[in-house]
Write a protein that holds these residues in place. Sequence first.
Motif, PDB file in Angstrom:
ATOM      1  N   SER A  36       0.840  -1.195   0.000  1.00 46.89           N
ATOM      2  CA  SER A  36       0.000   0.000   0.000  1.00 46.89           C
ATOM      3  C   SER A  36       0.877   1.247   0.000  1.00 46.89           C
ATOM      4  O   SER A  36       1.986   1.260   0.538  1.00 46.89           O
ATOM      5  CB  SER A  36      -0.899   0.016   1.243  1.00 46.89           C
ATOM      6  N   TRP A  37       0.362   2.301  -0.628  1.00 51.12           N
ATOM      7  CA  TRP A  37       1.013   3.615  -0.705  1.00 51.12           C
ATOM      8  C   TRP A  37       2.265   3.604  -1.570  1.00 51.12           C
ATOM      9  O   TRP A  37       3.080   4.527  -1.504  1.00 51.12           O
ATOM     10  CB  TRP A  37       1.342   4.166   0.696  1.00 51.12           C
ATOM     11  N   SER A  38       2.434   2.569  -2.375  1.00 54.96           N
ATOM     12  CA  SER A  38       3.513   2.574  -3.357  1.00 54.96           C
ATOM     13  C   SER A  38       2.944   3.014  -4.695  1.00 54.96           C
ATOM     14  O   SER A  38       1.728   3.167  -4.854  1.00 54.96           O
ATOM     15  CB  SER A  38       4.149   1.188  -3.469  1.00 54.96           C
ATOM     16  N   SER A  39       3.800   3.253  -5.673  1.00 49.18           N
ATOM     17  CA  SER A  39       3.360   3.697  -6.992  1.00 49.18           C
ATOM     18  C   SER A  39       3.442   2.538  -7.988  1.00 49.18           C
ATOM     19  O   SER A  39       4.323   1.686  -7.897  1.00 49.18           O
ATOM     20  CB  SER A  39       4.208   4.871  -7.488  1.00 49.18           C
ATOM     21  N   VAL A 114       4.556  -8.193   4.273  1.00 44.58           N
ATOM     22  CA  VAL A 114       5.236  -9.190   3.438  1.00 44.58           C
ATOM     23  C   VAL A 114       4.434  -9.389   2.161  1.00 44.58           C
ATOM     24  O   VAL A 114       3.197  -9.466   2.205  1.00 44.58           O
ATOM     25  CB  VAL A 114       5.384 -10.538   4.177  1.00 44.58           C
ATOM     26  N   ILE A 115       5.123  -9.456   1.024  1.00 49.98           N
ATOM     27  CA  ILE A 115       4.475  -9.767  -0.245  1.00 49.98           C
ATOM     28  C   ILE A 115       5.259 -10.873  -0.948  1.00 49.98           C
ATOM     29  O   ILE A 115       6.446 -11.086  -0.680  1.00 49.98           O
ATOM     30  CB  ILE A 115       4.358  -8.541  -1.175  1.00 49.98           C
ATOM     31  N   LEU A 116       4.573 -11.580  -1.851  1.00 51.21           N
ATOM     32  CA  LEU A 116       5.188 -12.652  -2.632  1.00 51.21           C
ATOM     33  C   LEU A 116       5.239 -12.231  -4.090  1.00 51.21           C
ATOM     34  O   LEU A 116       4.214 -11.861  -4.665  1.00 51.21           O
ATOM     35  CB  LEU A 116       4.380 -13.945  -2.498  1.00 51.21           C
ATOM     36  N   GLN A 117       6.421 -12.282  -4.684  1.00 45.32           N
ATOM     37  CA  GLN A 117       6.571 -12.005  -6.105  1.00 45.32           C
ATOM     38  C   GLN A 117       6.651 -13.337  -6.848  1.00 45.32           C
ATOM     39  O   GLN A 117       7.545 -14.150  -6.598  1.00 45.32           O
ATOM     40  CB  GLN A 117       7.830 -11.173  -6.369  1.00 45.32           C
ATOM     41  N   ALA A 135      10.034  -8.428   2.205  1.00 40.45           N
ATOM     42  CA  ALA A 135       9.570  -7.721   3.396  1.00 40.45           C
ATOM     43  C   ALA A 135       9.531  -6.234   3.116  1.00 40.45           C
ATOM     44  O   ALA A 135      10.251  -5.715   2.270  1.00 40.45           O
ATOM     45  CB  ALA A 135      10.479  -8.012   4.591  1.00 40.45           C
ATOM     46  N   MET A 136       8.681  -5.536   3.878  1.00 39.07           N
ATOM     47  CA  MET A 136       8.487  -4.111   3.637  1.00 39.07           C
ATOM     48  C   MET A 136       9.751  -3.301   3.910  1.00 39.07           C
ATOM     49  O   MET A 136      10.098  -2.409   3.148  1.00 39.07           O
ATOM     50  CB  MET A 136       7.347  -3.598   4.529  1.00 39.07           C
ATOM     51  N   MET A 137      10.466  -3.617   4.983  1.00 35.67           N
ATOM     52  CA  MET A 137      11.595  -2.788   5.389  1.00 35.67           C
ATOM     53  C   MET A 137      12.944  -3.487   5.230  1.00 35.67           C
ATOM     54  O   MET A 137      13.967  -2.885   5.488  1.00 35.67           O
ATOM     55  CB  MET A 137      11.428  -2.355   6.855  1.00 35.67           C
ATOM     56  N   SER A 138      12.947  -4.745   4.843  1.00 36.68           N
ATOM     57  CA  SER A 138      14.210  -5.486   4.758  1.00 36.68           C
ATOM     58  C   SER A 138      14.205  -6.356   3.515  1.00 36.68           C
ATOM     59  O   SER A 138      13.168  -6.608   2.909  1.00 36.68           O
ATOM     60  CB  SER A 138      14.429  -6.358   6.008  1.00 36.68           C
ATOM     61  N   GLU A 178       9.305 -15.151   9.539  1.00 37.82           N
ATOM     62  CA  GLU A 178       9.152 -15.228  10.983  1.00 37.82           C
ATOM     63  C   GLU A 178       9.254 -13.838  11.611  1.00 37.82           C
ATOM     64  O   GLU A 178      10.172 -13.075  11.331  1.00 37.82           O
ATOM     65  CB  GLU A 178      10.233 -16.148  11.578  1.00 37.82           C
ATOM     66  N   GLY A 179       8.290 -13.519  12.448  1.00 36.67           N
ATOM     67  CA  GLY A 179       8.292 -12.235  13.132  1.00 36.67           C
ATOM     68  C   GLY A 179       7.605 -11.118  12.375  1.00 36.67           C
ATOM     69  O   GLY A 179       7.319 -10.069  12.952  1.00 36.67           O
ATOM     70  N   LEU A 180       7.346 -11.318  11.075  1.00 35.06           N
ATOM     71  CA  LEU A 180       6.691 -10.281  10.270  1.00 35.06           C
ATOM     72  C   LEU A 180       5.309 -10.708   9.794  1.00 35.06           C
ATOM     73  O   LEU A 180       4.386  -9.899   9.734  1.00 35.06           O
ATOM     74  CB  LEU A 180       7.565  -9.921   9.061  1.00 35.06           C
ATOM     75  N   GLY A 181       5.158 -11.968   9.439  1.00 35.19           N
ATOM     76  CA  GLY A 181       3.867 -12.445   8.972  1.00 35.19           C
ATOM     77  C   GLY A 181       3.965 -13.074   7.597  1.00 35.19           C
ATOM     78  O   GLY A 181       5.061 -13.354   7.098  1.00 35.19           O
ATOM     79  N   GLU A 182       2.797 -13.301   6.991  1.00 23.45           N
ATOM     80  CA  GLU A 182       2.745 -13.969   5.698  1.00 23.45           C
ATOM     81  C   GLU A 182       2.193 -13.048   4.621  1.00 23.45           C
ATOM     82  O   GLU A 182       1.524 -12.052   4.908  1.00 23.45           O
ATOM     83  CB  GLU A 182       1.905 -15.242   5.785  1.00 23.45           C
ATOM     84  N   SER A 183       2.482 -13.403   3.392  1.00 24.87           N
ATOM     85  CA  SER A 183       2.045 -12.622   2.242  1.00 24.87           C
ATOM     86  C   SER A 183       0.623 -13.019   1.850  1.00 24.87           C
ATOM     87  O   SER A 183       0.121 -14.075   2.257  1.00 24.87           O
ATOM     88  CB  SER A 183       2.978 -12.886   1.053  1.00 24.87           C
TER      89      SER A 183
END
Length: 278
Positions: A36-39, A114-117, A135-138, A178-183
């Motif tokens: 979200s909030w990406s272009s 988290v997203i899956l490509q 991951a969003m930040m890593s 782990e620690g962030l969640g699933e896509s």
Amino acid sequence: MEPTSLLRLLFLTSVLCCTTNQASRTLSPSRSQVFSWSSVSLRCGEVDGADGWTLRRNTSRDTMTQCGVDWGQSVDSTCDISLTVTWDSGVYWCESTEGATSNTINLTVTDKPVILQSPVLPVTEGDNITLHCEAMMSADLPAGFYKDGSLIRTEPAGHMTIHHVSTSAEGLYRCHIEGLGESPPSWISVTGAPTTAAPLTSKAPPLTAAPPLTAAPPPVWHRLQLVFRLLTHLLVFCPYFICTVLAVSLYRHRPTGNHLGLDAGHDDVITSELLERS
């Protein structure tokens, strides 16, 4: 995506893909999930040089809406969505004024971390496919990859390659960090290898979406989110800081014995008189 929404997507895809007047256009870039909030920039690729191509979509909020009229900003055959939100998730395709359509893609906009490509277009039997768990930040974090709810394996760098796929590889994929969640889940289709007798032009050009990002810098909104969090912490910290300064100031200016008008010399005289009387 809920099972009902997935079935609707597959039905719509099959209807559009089987249209006799197929479009000689492609839709790019080729990524199926975005934060979200990406272009996002979507383009009806120039293949046959025809004019009058537009980008349309079906979402949970609208149907058959057009870029530049109902959503997004249209320039030539390109459509830009500057800040995506979750309700931008849906089915996208190119359409000509004569009613010809390109293949469809499913774009998922998520507020998950988290997203899956994965491949947006059907994969041909025998090809290799690579899945990226982002991951969003890593980047390049260990991730577990799942197919139809079952764990395939865990990869330490967040990338998994399936070699020489067969039709059994078709299914619903997701990943977990782990620690962030699933896509969100993504559907991967596998088609049979083309025969030599089939002409190269018998198949409509595929609809593509954004290339997977393996080590791309975080979007601008991620940095804005960090600034917002910093400002939030400052707003919470400032009242405590001000109260501490006021407390120290009041303590330093508290009343003392001298404040009552008694100096040190006067105190000594009183003490001496008391000793003499005793």
